[in-house]
Design a protein around this motif. Sequence first.
Motif, PDB file in Angstrom:
ATOM      1  N   TYR A 114       0.835  -1.208   0.000  1.00  0.00           N
ATOM      2  CA  TYR A 114       0.000   0.000   0.000  1.00  0.00           C
ATOM      3  C   TYR A 114       0.869   1.257   0.000  1.00  0.00           C
ATOM      4  O   TYR A 114       0.587   2.220  -0.720  1.00  0.00           O
ATOM      5  N   ALA A 115       1.930   1.253   0.812  1.00  0.00           N
ATOM      6  CA  ALA A 115       2.813   2.427   0.877  1.00  0.00           C
ATOM      7  C   ALA A 115       3.486   2.674  -0.468  1.00  0.00           C
ATOM      8  O   ALA A 115       3.619   3.826  -0.897  1.00  0.00           O
ATOM      9  N   LYS A 116       3.904   1.606  -1.145  1.00  0.00           N
ATOM     10  CA  LYS A 116       4.527   1.753  -2.468  1.00  0.00           C
ATOM     11  C   LYS A 116       3.524   2.330  -3.468  1.00  0.00           C
ATOM     12  O   LYS A 116       3.830   3.261  -4.204  1.00  0.00           O
TER      13      LYS A 116
ATOM     14  N   GLN B 249       2.672   6.002  -3.806  1.00  0.00           N
ATOM     15  CA  GLN B 249       3.597   6.874  -4.525  1.00  0.00           C
ATOM     16  C   GLN B 249       3.168   7.062  -5.977  1.00  0.00           C
ATOM     17  O   GLN B 249       3.778   7.824  -6.706  1.00  0.00           O
ATOM     18  N   GLY B 250       2.138   6.363  -6.392  1.00  0.00           N
ATOM     19  CA  GLY B 250       1.710   6.389  -7.786  1.00  0.00           C
ATOM     20  C   GLY B 250       0.779   7.530  -8.114  1.00  0.00           C
ATOM     21  O   GLY B 250       0.880   8.633  -7.572  1.00  0.00           O
TER      22      GLY B 250
ATOM     23  N   ILE C 127      -8.951   8.989   2.287  1.00  0.00           N
ATOM     24  CA  ILE C 127      -8.757   9.581   3.618  1.00  0.00           C
ATOM     25  C   ILE C 127      -7.979   8.618   4.510  1.00  0.00           C
ATOM     26  O   ILE C 127      -7.050   9.015   5.205  1.00  0.00           O
ATOM     27  N   ALA C 128      -8.352   7.331   4.475  1.00  0.00           N
ATOM     28  CA  ALA C 128      -7.652   6.327   5.281  1.00  0.00           C
ATOM     29  C   ALA C 128      -6.206   6.160   4.816  1.00  0.00           C
ATOM     30  O   ALA C 128      -5.289   6.033   5.636  1.00  0.00           O
ATOM     31  N   LEU C 129      -5.996   6.172   3.505  1.00  0.00           N
ATOM     32  CA  LEU C 129      -4.642   6.043   2.974  1.00  0.00           C
ATOM     33  C   LEU C 129      -3.784   7.234   3.398  1.00  0.00           C
ATOM     34  O   LEU C 129      -2.642   7.064   3.835  1.00  0.00           O
ATOM     35  N   GLU C 130      -4.331   8.435   3.284  1.00  0.00           N
ATOM     36  CA  GLU C 130      -3.569   9.624   3.665  1.00  0.00           C
ATOM     37  C   GLU C 130      -3.292   9.656   5.160  1.00  0.00           C
ATOM     38  O   GLU C 130      -2.221  10.056   5.595  1.00  0.00           O
TER      39      GLU C 130
ATOM     40  N   GLN D 256       0.314  12.316  -0.487  1.00  0.00           N
ATOM     41  CA  GLN D 256       1.022  11.721  -1.615  1.00  0.00           C
ATOM     42  C   GLN D 256       2.186  12.618  -2.016  1.00  0.00           C
ATOM     43  O   GLN D 256       2.079  13.815  -1.883  1.00  0.00           O
ATOM     44  N   PRO D 257       3.281  12.069  -2.441  1.00  0.00           N
ATOM     45  CA  PRO D 257       3.469  10.714  -2.882  1.00  0.00           C
ATOM     46  C   PRO D 257       3.915   9.751  -1.797  1.00  0.00           C
ATOM     47  O   PRO D 257       4.005   8.555  -2.044  1.00  0.00           O
ATOM     48  N   GLY D 258       4.222  10.184  -0.612  1.00  0.00           N
ATOM     49  CA  GLY D 258       4.682   9.273   0.422  1.00  0.00           C
ATOM     50  C   GLY D 258       6.102   8.803   0.156  1.00  0.00           C
ATOM     51  O   GLY D 258       6.696   9.093  -0.870  1.00  0.00           O
TER      52      GLY D 258
END
Length: 139
Positions: free
Chosen positions: A85-87, A90-91, A121-124, A130-132
């Motif tokens: 998920y973290a990788k 970055q997309g 929202i959960a990902l952030e 982004q991009p992390g």
Amino acid sequence: MSRLLLVVVAVTWLISGCGAGASDGPERPDYTPVPDHKLISQVAALPGVERADLSYNDAWPEHSYIATITLSSDADAQLVLDTIYAKLWQGRPGAGILVEAQQNGSVVRLDAFGGKPTTRIALEKRYGPQPGSGTPPTD
């Protein structure tokens, strides 16, 4: 005449994106996303990943990375999934991430999201804006 002028101004205002709540949206990132082919290679090369079928679905309304992952039996499933998920974070900006993973014939899910769908929202919240960095946070 003043009514026509008002209409012209209103239409111009709307077209220019100056309306309340207008934004650049996810189509205009303030970063250069990691190219899809590079993300796919990075995910496939992760320790613990035996097989990775990964693609970007550009069909509306999905706009998501979709992955089917097979994990090795000795892999730390949570760490590998969190890294995937973290990788992918970055997309492409605003892309959803849908990962289906199996380990030893059983479906595994990332517990970091509490079993809930991985909304933007959960990902952030989990990986930052982004991009992390492509590295999962330490818990």
